[in-house]
Design an enzyme around this catalytic site. Structure first.
Site, PDB file in Angstrom:
ATOM      1  CE  LYS A 102      -1.193   3.280   3.342  1.00 35.39           C
ATOM      2  NZ  LYS A 102      -1.570   4.043   2.414  1.00 35.39           N
TER       3      LYS A 102
ATOM      4  N   GLY B 154       7.340   5.262   7.857  1.00 32.34           N
ATOM      5  CA  GLY B 154       6.695   6.333   8.292  1.00 32.34           C
ATOM      6  C   GLY B 154       6.593   6.662   9.334  1.00 32.34           C
ATOM      7  CB  SER B 155       4.691   9.583  11.120  1.00 30.98           C
ATOM      8  OG  SER B 155       3.337   8.681  11.440  1.00 30.98           O
ATOM      9  CB  THR B 156       7.408   8.429  16.181  1.00 34.07           C
ATOM     10  OG1 THR B 156       8.508   7.889  15.147  1.00 34.07           O
ATOM     11  CG2 THR B 156       7.772   7.486  16.850  1.00 34.07           C
TER      12      THR B 156
ATOM     13  CB  ALA C  88       1.195   6.346  11.214  1.00 42.12           C
ATOM     14  N   GLY C  89       3.268   4.248  13.337  1.00 44.90           N
ATOM     15  CA  GLY C  89       3.556   3.269  14.262  1.00 44.90           C
ATOM     16  C   GLY C  89       3.205   3.153  15.032  1.00 44.90           C
TER      17      GLY C  89
ATOM     18  CD  GLU D 188      13.498   0.455   9.475  1.00 44.95           C
ATOM     19  OE1 GLU D 188      13.851   1.468   9.541  1.00 44.95           O
ATOM     20  OE2 GLU D 188      13.852  -0.356   9.749  1.00 44.95           O
TER      21      GLU D 188
ATOM     22  CB  CYS E  36      13.817   9.410   8.410  1.00 47.25           C
ATOM     23  SG  CYS E  36      14.691   7.598   7.349  1.00 47.25           S
TER      24      CYS E  36
ATOM     25  CD  GLU F  75      10.463  12.539  10.793  1.00 43.34           C
ATOM     26  OE1 GLU F  75       9.179  12.293  11.768  1.00 43.34           O
ATOM     27  OE2 GLU F  75      11.603  11.721  10.401  1.00 43.34           O
TER      28      GLU F  75
HETATM   29  P1  NAD Z   1       2.333   8.615   6.997  1.00 43.24           P
HETATM   30  O1  NAD Z   1       3.487   7.715   8.982  1.00 43.24           O
HETATM   31  O2  NAD Z   1       1.534   9.981   7.612  1.00 43.24           O
HETATM   32  O3  NAD Z   1       2.575   7.734   6.579  1.00 43.24           O
HETATM   33  C1  NAD Z   1       2.847   7.354   6.317  1.00 43.24           C
HETATM   34  C2  NAD Z   1       1.998   5.470   5.417  1.00 43.24           C
HETATM   35  O4  NAD Z   1       1.093   5.224   6.324  1.00 43.24           O
HETATM   36  C3  NAD Z   1       1.811   6.024   3.815  1.00 43.24           C
HETATM   37  O5  NAD Z   1       1.073   5.030   3.302  1.00 43.24           O
HETATM   38  C4  NAD Z   1      -0.239   6.735   4.778  1.00 43.24           C
HETATM   39  O6  NAD Z   1      -1.257   6.735   4.125  1.00 43.24           O
HETATM   40  C5  NAD Z   1       0.333   5.402   5.725  1.00 43.24           C
HETATM   41  N1  NAD Z   1      -0.383   5.239   7.369  1.00 43.24           N
HETATM   42  C6  NAD Z   1      -0.891   6.361   7.902  1.00 43.24           C
HETATM   43  N2  NAD Z   1      -1.136   5.875   9.290  1.00 43.24           N
HETATM   44  C7  NAD Z   1      -1.770   4.296   8.560  1.00 43.24           C
HETATM   45  C8  NAD Z   1      -2.390   3.565  10.089  1.00 43.24           C
HETATM   46  N3  NAD Z   1      -3.116   4.087  11.202  1.00 43.24           N
HETATM   47  N4  NAD Z   1      -2.843   2.596   9.321  1.00 43.24           N
HETATM   48  C9  NAD Z   1      -2.176   2.424   8.327  1.00 43.24           C
HETATM   49  N5  NAD Z   1      -1.100   2.510   7.482  1.00 43.24           N
HETATM   50  C10 NAD Z   1      -0.838   4.425   7.841  1.00 43.24           C
HETATM   51  O7  NAD Z   1       3.961   9.203   7.404  1.00 43.24           O
HETATM   52  P2  NAD Z   1       4.309  10.253   5.897  1.00 43.24           P
HETATM   53  O8  NAD Z   1       4.078  11.814   6.726  1.00 43.24           O
HETATM   54  O9  NAD Z   1       3.775   9.858   4.721  1.00 43.24           O
HETATM   55  O10 NAD Z   1       5.592  10.210   5.491  1.00 43.24           O
HETATM   56  C11 NAD Z   1       6.790  10.397   6.583  1.00 43.24           C
HETATM   57  C12 NAD Z   1       7.326   9.793   8.114  1.00 43.24           C
HETATM   58  O11 NAD Z   1       8.265   8.518   7.823  1.00 43.24           O
HETATM   59  C13 NAD Z   1       8.399  10.259   8.585  1.00 43.24           C
HETATM   60  O12 NAD Z   1       8.013  10.383   9.933  1.00 43.24           O
HETATM   61  C14 NAD Z   1       9.742   9.562   8.233  1.00 43.24           C
HETATM   62  O13 NAD Z   1      10.597  10.120   9.386  1.00 43.24           O
HETATM   63  C15 NAD Z   1       8.944   8.481   8.056  1.00 43.24           C
HETATM   64  N6  NAD Z   1      10.165   8.071   7.506  1.00 43.24           N
HETATM   65  C16 NAD Z   1      10.574   6.900   8.176  1.00 43.24           C
HETATM   66  C17 NAD Z   1      12.222   6.015   7.244  1.00 43.24           C
HETATM   67  C18 NAD Z   1      13.044   4.850   7.821  1.00 43.24           C
HETATM   68  O14 NAD Z   1      13.052   4.448   6.899  1.00 43.24           O
HETATM   69  N7  NAD Z   1      13.270   5.146   9.115  1.00 43.24           N
HETATM   70  C19 NAD Z   1      11.873   6.731   5.842  1.00 43.24           C
HETATM   71  C20 NAD Z   1      11.775   7.085   5.480  1.00 43.24           C
HETATM   72  C21 NAD Z   1      10.483   8.190   5.725  1.00 43.24           C
END
Ligand code: NAD
Length: 489
Positions: free
Chosen positions: A188, A240-242, A244-245, A262, A296, A395
């Site tokens: 996704k 993605g973001s912490t 959402a993680g 990640e 990130c 961040e």
């Molecule tokens: P985000 O967390 O908003 O979204 C990331 C992905 O997750 C998207 O596809 C989104 O649709 C999906 N998503 C969001 N909430 C969800 C949920 N509750 N359940 C399932 N899926 C969900 O992040 P973003 O704004 O797209 O990206 C930026 C973030 O990603 C920053 O915090 C950045 O540090 C992080 N990031 C981390 C790494 C790493 O390797 N550690 C690499 C790149 C980006």
């Protein structure tokens, strides 16, 4: 943008079948239309329907069948490896499209994306070779004499959920490793950046991977949540973001689905008292704000000895002021726009907060006057930042760097660790072993001494709230394996 226009025309030609499910391009079930916007021009590049729950259910069912009944998890790992290498070759043939898709959707400058897109086929080659070489079955002997085989088995059907900043590289870290392990996948991608995952699906189809092994359904948070909670998913691999993680880890905990994360970072560049500035700036300038600071592992906190603060900052600020901001498709431009309008709002909010909390704005801080279209933002530097300030802790994900002064070596380490994150970092010193001793004290998943390296062949991931598990390297493959112990009694 010619290569990207061709890619978009190809996607448009099958607009009625936007999702790759069960080895086929399939129609959606009526999700709302989304737009992909070029952040430098605000041009709409593409419109497509978001995946619905029903589309996700179909994708999971296809991946489930491919895992439970299909040939992929059962074939010799070397055979899987050969298939991955075919994908790598097909991807390599499409490098100009991969670079332009990244630049067009994200605004990362073309000089960077041309180079960094090499990681996409690189990951398929790397895990293709590893599938052939890795010891999936290890023979052991008990001290009492009994024979044992310890087997690494694929964890099952994996959900791969990825962000928009480096869309295909981050997806392929997951897909190449999971496929090498024998897993099947529902990807996704972020709703803002689906274009390059179409290219990936086309290459996977052309390489002849069995149907259902890779499925792709772009959509937003709600669809992601449905996928994460789906009982057909054995493991969620998320970047993605912490915030959402944490939500995803919570959802996985309910049924103990495997999860790797990640997440965000607030990495420190630690300039030691003996560091040669000439050796610091060539990596610090580009890696404090790569992809307009939307990476990130960006080095967003610069820790300097108080006595050298002005010297280091003046040289850095002078270099940052020379960074050419503009159209990311122009060769020679060094920084493009922020990727999304809402991301620019977010960055502006943090800059206002920094000023309100007493940090000193040294350069930047606003929208560049010469760009009246696009989500541009000036490279921005704050001085006199203290670890308790919001801009030092959270961040920002934009071109905003904080200078933090330290007094002693223990103060330096304490300030480096004064964050909930722990992803990457850099230590600069004339003595690499002295820098190594400092690196050992910083609570992050990786660091670079006297430069900036992140290599797909090595493990990458976070301590603390930067994540769980590792991607890249052998660890990246093992992320997708369950250990099974078989005794010969
Ligand atoms: P985000 O967390 O908003 O979204 C990331 C992905 O997750 C998207 O596809 C989104 O649709 C999906 N998503 C969001 N909430 C969800 C949920 N509750 N359940 C399932 N899926 C969900 O992040 P973003 O704004 O797209 O990206 C930026 C973030 O990603 C920053 O915090 C950045 O540090 C992080 N990031 C981390 C790494 C790493 O390797 N550690 C690499 C790149 C980006």
């Amino acid at each position: 943008m010619e290569a990207l226009r061709n890619t978009l025309a190809g996607i448009d030609a099958r607009a009625d079948t936007p999702f790759f499910i069960g080895g086929d391009w399939q129609a959606g079930s009526g999700g709302p239309m989304l737009e992909v916007v070029a952040p430098h021009s605000e041009e709409v590049l593409m419109r497509y329907p978001e995946a619905t729950r029903e589309d996700v259910d179909r994708a999971v069912a296809a991946a489930r069948r491919a895992f439970d009944e299909g040939p992929w998890p059962r074939m010799e790992p070397a055979e899987r490896g050969a298939a991955l290498k075919r994908v790598a070759t097909l991807l390599r043939d499409r490098m100009p499209e991969l670079a332009e898709a990244w630049t067009g959707q994200v605004g990362a400058v073309i000089g960077f994306t041309r180079k960094a897109s090499g990681q996409v086929p690189g990951l398929f080659d790397f895990y293709g070779d590893m599938a052939a070489d890795y010891a999936f079955v290890e023979h052991r002997t008990r001290s009492s004499g009994g024979k044992v085989r310890v087997v690494g088995e694929p964890v099952g059907v994996c959900a791969a959920i990825t962000p928009w900043n480096a869309p295909l590289v981050l997806l392929c870290y997951k897909v190449a490793a999971a496929l090498a392990a024998g897993c099947t996948i529902v990807a996704k991608p972020s709703p803002e950046t689906p274009v390059d995952s179409h290219i990936l699906a086309e290459c996977i189809a052309a390489a002849g991977l069995p149907e259902g092994v890779f499925n792709m359904v772009p959509g937003g948070r709600e669809i992601g949540d449905h996928l994460v909670r789906h009982p057909g998913i054995d493991k969620v691999s998320f970047t993605g973001s912490t915030g959402a993680g944490k939500a995803i880890a919570g959802a996985c905990a309910e049924r103990l689905a495997r999860v790797s994360l990640e997440l965000g970072g607030k990495s420190a560049a630690i300039v030691m008292d003996d560091a040669d500035l000439g050796a610091v700036l060539p990596s610090l300038v580009p890696y404090s704000m790569p992809i307009t600071g939307q990476v990130c592992f960006s080095l967003t906190r610069v820790l300097v000895p108080r006595a050298r603060q002005d010297e280091v900052m003046d040289a850095y600020v002078e270099a940052v002021r020379r960074v050419r901001v503009g159209d990311p498709f122009d060769d020679g431009v060094q920084m493009g726009p922020l990727s999304l309008s809402r991301q620019r709002d977010r960055v502006e909010g943090y800059v206002a907060r920094g000023r309100a909390e007493g940090a000193r704005l040294v350069t930047g801080g606003g929208r560049p006057a010469e760009h009246n279209r696009g989500f541009f933002f000036e490279p921005t530097v704050f001085a006199d930042v203290t670890p308790d300030m919001t801009i030092a802790r959270e961040e920002i994900f934009g071109p905003v760097v904080s200078f933090i002064a330290y007094d002693t070596e223990s103060d330096m380490v304490a300030k480096a660790n004064a964050t909930d994150y722990g992803l990457h970092g850099a230590v600069y010193s004339a003595d690499p072993e002295r820098a190594y001793a400092v690196a050992r004290q910083v609570r992050t998943g990786s660091l670079t001494i006297n430069g900036m390296v992140v290599d797909i062949e090595m493990p990458f991931g976070g301590f603390k709230q930067s994540g769980l598990g590792r991607e890249g390297g052998i660890e990246g493959l093992e992320n997708y394996l369950e250990t099974k112990t078989i005794y010969f009694a």
